[in-house]
Design a protein around this motif. Structure first.
Motif, PDB file in Angstrom:
ATOM      1  N   UNK A 258       0.849  -1.188   0.000  1.00  0.00           N
ATOM      2  CA  UNK A 258       0.000   0.000   0.000  1.00  0.00           C
ATOM      3  C   UNK A 258       0.880   1.232   0.000  1.00  0.00           C
ATOM      4  N   UNK A 259       0.355   2.337  -0.508  1.00  0.00           N
ATOM      5  CA  UNK A 259       1.133   3.576  -0.579  1.00  0.00           C
ATOM      6  C   UNK A 259       0.187   4.762  -0.613  1.00  0.00           C
ATOM      7  N   UNK A 260       0.745   5.922  -0.344  1.00  0.00           N
ATOM      8  CA  UNK A 260       0.026   7.172  -0.539  1.00  0.00           C
ATOM      9  C   UNK A 260       0.657   7.920  -1.698  1.00  0.00           C
ATOM     10  N   UNK A 261      -0.201   8.614  -2.439  1.00  0.00           N
ATOM     11  CA  UNK A 261       0.260   9.528  -3.465  1.00  0.00           C
ATOM     12  C   UNK A 261      -0.486  10.845  -3.293  1.00  0.00           C
ATOM     13  N   UNK A 262      -0.085  11.862  -4.039  1.00  0.00           N
ATOM     14  CA  UNK A 262      -0.702  13.166  -3.883  1.00  0.00           C
ATOM     15  C   UNK A 262      -2.126  13.163  -4.431  1.00  0.00           C
ATOM     16  N   UNK A 263      -2.996  13.767  -3.658  1.00  0.00           N
ATOM     17  CA  UNK A 263      -4.369  13.930  -4.097  1.00  0.00           C
ATOM     18  C   UNK A 263      -4.458  15.017  -5.173  1.00  0.00           C
ATOM     19  N   UNK A 264      -5.399  14.897  -6.095  1.00  0.00           N
ATOM     20  CA  UNK A 264      -5.549  15.884  -7.162  1.00  0.00           C
ATOM     21  C   UNK A 264      -5.837  17.282  -6.608  1.00  0.00           C
ATOM     22  N   UNK A 265      -6.450  17.336  -5.428  1.00  0.00           N
ATOM     23  CA  UNK A 265      -6.844  18.637  -4.866  1.00  0.00           C
ATOM     24  C   UNK A 265      -5.703  19.374  -4.194  1.00  0.00           C
ATOM     25  N   UNK A 266      -4.547  18.716  -4.055  1.00  0.00           N
ATOM     26  CA  UNK A 266      -3.393  19.364  -3.428  1.00  0.00           C
ATOM     27  C   UNK A 266      -2.240  19.425  -4.415  1.00  0.00           C
ATOM     28  N   UNK A 267      -1.432  20.463  -4.275  1.00  0.00           N
ATOM     29  CA  UNK A 267      -0.306  20.665  -5.192  1.00  0.00           C
ATOM     30  C   UNK A 267       1.014  20.219  -4.594  1.00  0.00           C
ATOM     31  N   UNK A 268       0.956  19.668  -3.399  1.00  0.00           N
ATOM     32  CA  UNK A 268       2.179  19.276  -2.726  1.00  0.00           C
ATOM     33  C   UNK A 268       1.933  18.004  -1.915  1.00  0.00           C
ATOM     34  N   UNK A 269       3.013  17.401  -1.473  1.00  0.00           N
ATOM     35  CA  UNK A 269       2.931  16.191  -0.640  1.00  0.00           C
ATOM     36  C   UNK A 269       4.079  16.265   0.363  1.00  0.00           C
ATOM     37  N   UNK A 270       3.763  16.432   1.633  1.00  0.00           N
ATOM     38  CA  UNK A 270       4.821  16.623   2.607  1.00  0.00           C
ATOM     39  C   UNK A 270       4.432  16.201   4.003  1.00  0.00           C
ATOM     40  N   UNK A 271       5.452  16.062   4.841  1.00  0.00           N
ATOM     41  CA  UNK A 271       5.300  15.737   6.265  1.00  0.00           C
ATOM     42  C   UNK A 271       6.191  16.705   7.029  1.00  0.00           C
ATOM     43  N   UNK A 272       5.704  17.210   8.122  1.00  0.00           N
ATOM     44  CA  UNK A 272       6.562  18.076   8.930  1.00  0.00           C
ATOM     45  C   UNK A 272       6.126  17.990  10.393  1.00  0.00           C
ATOM     46  N   UNK A 273       7.068  18.244  11.280  1.00  0.00           N
ATOM     47  CA  UNK A 273       6.781  18.261  12.711  1.00  0.00           C
ATOM     48  C   UNK A 273       7.819  19.105  13.437  1.00  0.00           C
ATOM     49  N   UNK A 274       7.461  19.504  14.632  1.00  0.00           N
ATOM     50  CA  UNK A 274       8.345  20.295  15.476  1.00  0.00           C
ATOM     51  C   UNK A 274       8.995  19.370  16.493  1.00  0.00           C
ATOM     52  N   UNK A 275      10.301  19.368  16.537  1.00  0.00           N
ATOM     53  CA  UNK A 275      11.028  18.491  17.457  1.00  0.00           C
ATOM     54  C   UNK A 275      10.988  19.062  18.862  1.00  0.00           C
TER      55      UNK A 275
END
Length: 543
Positions: A258-275
């Motif tokens: 299984x995998x995730x790909x970018x949805x058509x409604x979004x122009x980016x694909x990212x993950x971020x968090x504050x350490x």
């Protein structure tokens, strides 16, 4: 051409056949250690879900007491291992000693699990420190009585023993529910900077919404489902575990398919968090496999950026073949204490990026060295021979704050800690003077006085090259002091013995009610430098 950032990156593309011997070995649990902490006696049982044989911790820990969690909390989990705990109300540091069959210089995954479950009916969750070897692994902070905490670290021991220790920090009684060790492929998770502590391990677009582990994962890693409405899930209709070729990381089929790909409604694909700690340094292991059979006019090519810098790319995942992208160099947070990961498709790519799974680790820079292994083995043998009941657990010398009672060790930046002083006076010792003492080759001070030792004074004591103080008074020794020891006493060794050991071969020890009254004799210069440990310092007193 593959572009790279300043980090050293590798894409692993080997097929499953390379892993055949490793997978077979892992499937039969070779080298696995599974401990149900707090289960009764010497019992063991087979877990129905995983097939693991869970052992009692009676042969791994010397202290602590077994307790059951409250009945209400047993209903919250079907994992039997979490229904009881071993708690440690006595002592500051209490340890488990593991001796895996593969020995030292092998890469292991070590996992400690905790569920308080109000086992002591106090409804107050504790906070304590967790050590591996001589170094702090992590602090265990439990939010609620039903919270299950998993701590994982990838660790390569320098000795055949691995000590996992719980340290009381004054914020409640330490306890543990489960302790597990799993050998890994030595070619994976390589870090020359230190051990790797797990931060997160994600199974993207999981179709089961459950944690994946053994038997799906031959290394028994725990893969947590990551689900979001922002990205578009991809999966296959494949059912055969071998349908997707694996590399040396062996991501389980249940995760990689299984995998995730970018949805058509979004122009980016990212993950971020504050350490939570801006000084934290991260290692990433990203796992990919193309799940769609692309047409001739289709392409999926993307770049991976971390904190605004190109980390890897351009990259095109091979069809039904596991690829892992990772680095040997740790990655720091940005100026705001953030980690930001972006998957951006290249200009000519017709399809958006995808990602199947990701592992995130925090670098642990272990600075404290463990005791010289010859000394460790010697002192353990002495402990066993005399059946000493002292709380001698974990590494004998390190960390310095928790070194064993009766020992003083040398510490410097270039050499491993060595035992230089052993004080077993008035410790109820019986039998002969242990030959294992000869293995403590850096010993300077040895006090065996006021015990019930018998037999002759051994010659090997004269062969300890650094010995400067030796006290044997108040025992039941026979014969006479070896000439070599008497000679050493003329050249710097301060020797204290009972008077009957001097003069002739027919000497015999006094009776028990008079031996302590024997003033004995001290040879050498009448300056006994007695080392005492006070606040971690070596103090000397001249008598």
């Amino acid at each position: 051409m593959v572009l790279m950032s300043k980090y050293i990156l590798f894409a692993i593309l080997q097929g499953a056949f390379i892993l055949l011997s490793v997978l077979v070995q892992a499937q039969d649990q070779a080298g696995f250690i599974s401990i149900d902490c707090g289960t009764s006696g010497d019992s063991s049982y087979t877990d129905e879900e995983t097939g693991f044989t869970y052992l009692s911790d009676s042969n791994f820990a010397e202290t602590g007491e077994n307790r059951d969690v409250s009945a209400a909390y047993k209903l919250l989990t079907d994992e039997k291992q979490l229904w009881n705990v071993r708690s440690f109300p006595e002592g500051t540091r209490n340890c488990y000693t593991l001796k895996p069959s593969q020995g030292k210089d092998t890469r292991y995954l070590i996992r400690a699990r905790f569920m308080y479950g109000n086992y002591n009916n106090e409804s107050t969750v504790p906070e304590f420190d967790l050590y591996v070897g001589a170094n702090l692994w992590d602090r265990v902070v439990i939010k609620y009585s039903w919270t299950i905490i998993n701590k994982e670290i990838i660790y390569v021991p320098s000795s055949d023993y691995i000590h996992v220790c719980l340290v009381n920090t004054g914020l409640g009684v330490p306890f543990i529910s489960v302790l597990e060790l799993r050998p890994l492929n030595n070619e994976t998770y390589v870090s020359t900077e230190g051990p790797l502590q797990l931060y997160k391990r994600y199974d993207f677009a999981s179709s089961t919404d459950r944690v994946v582990r053994y038997k799906d994962d031959v290394y028994d890693r725990l893969w947590s489902p990551f689900q979001t409405d922002i990205w578009k899930p991809l999966n296959t209709s494949l059912k055969n575990d071998t349908s997707i070729s694996k590399n040396s990381y062996g991501v389980p089929f249940a995760v990689i398919n299984t995998a995730y790909t970018r949805n058509r409604s979004t122009s980016y694909m990212g993950i971020y968090w504050s350490s939570t700690n801006r000084n934290s340094k991260y290692f990433f292991y990203m796992h990919f496999a193309e799940l769609a059979k692309l047409k001739k006019n289709q392409s999926r090519v993307f770049n991976i950026y971390i904190n605004g810098e190109l980390w890897y790319g351009p990259f095109s995942p091979p069809y039904l073949r596991e690829s892992t992208i990772y680095s040997f160099s740790a990655i720091e947070t940005d100026s705001e204490g953030m980690i930001k990961i972006w998957f951006n498709k290249t200009r000519n790519s017709t399809l958006p990026p995808l990602v199947n799974a990701m592992e995130i680790y925090i670098l642990k820079e272990f600075l404290d060295q463990e005791t010289n292994q010859t000394d460790v083995q010697a002192i353990l043998n002495i402990k066993l021979e005399y059946e000493l009941k002292r709380n001698w657990q974990g590494d004998p010398c390190a960390p310095k704050a928790y070194s064993w009672d009766g020992l003083i060790c040398s510490f410097d930046t270039t050499n491993l800690p060595r035992i230089i002083s052993l004080n077993l006076s008035s410790s109820g010792l019986q039998g002969k003077i242990s030959p294992y003492i000869a293995d403590l080759t850096m010993l300077q001070y040895l006090d065996l006085s006021n015990n019930s030792l018998s037999g002759r004074v051994p010659e090997f004591l004269a062969e300890l090259p650094s010995l400067t103080i030796l006290n044997l008074k108040g025992n039941n020794l026979t014969g006479s002091v070896p000439p070599a020891l008497l000679e050493r006493s003329k050249n710097g060794l301060s020797l204290s013995v009972d008077s009957y050991l001097l003069g002739n071969e027919t000497s015999s020890p006094p009776s028990n009610n008079t031996s302590s009254a024997d003033p004995g004799y001290s040879f050498g210069k009448n300056k006994f430098v007695l080392p005492l440990l006070a606040s971690g310092c070596l103090l000397s007193f001249v008598l």
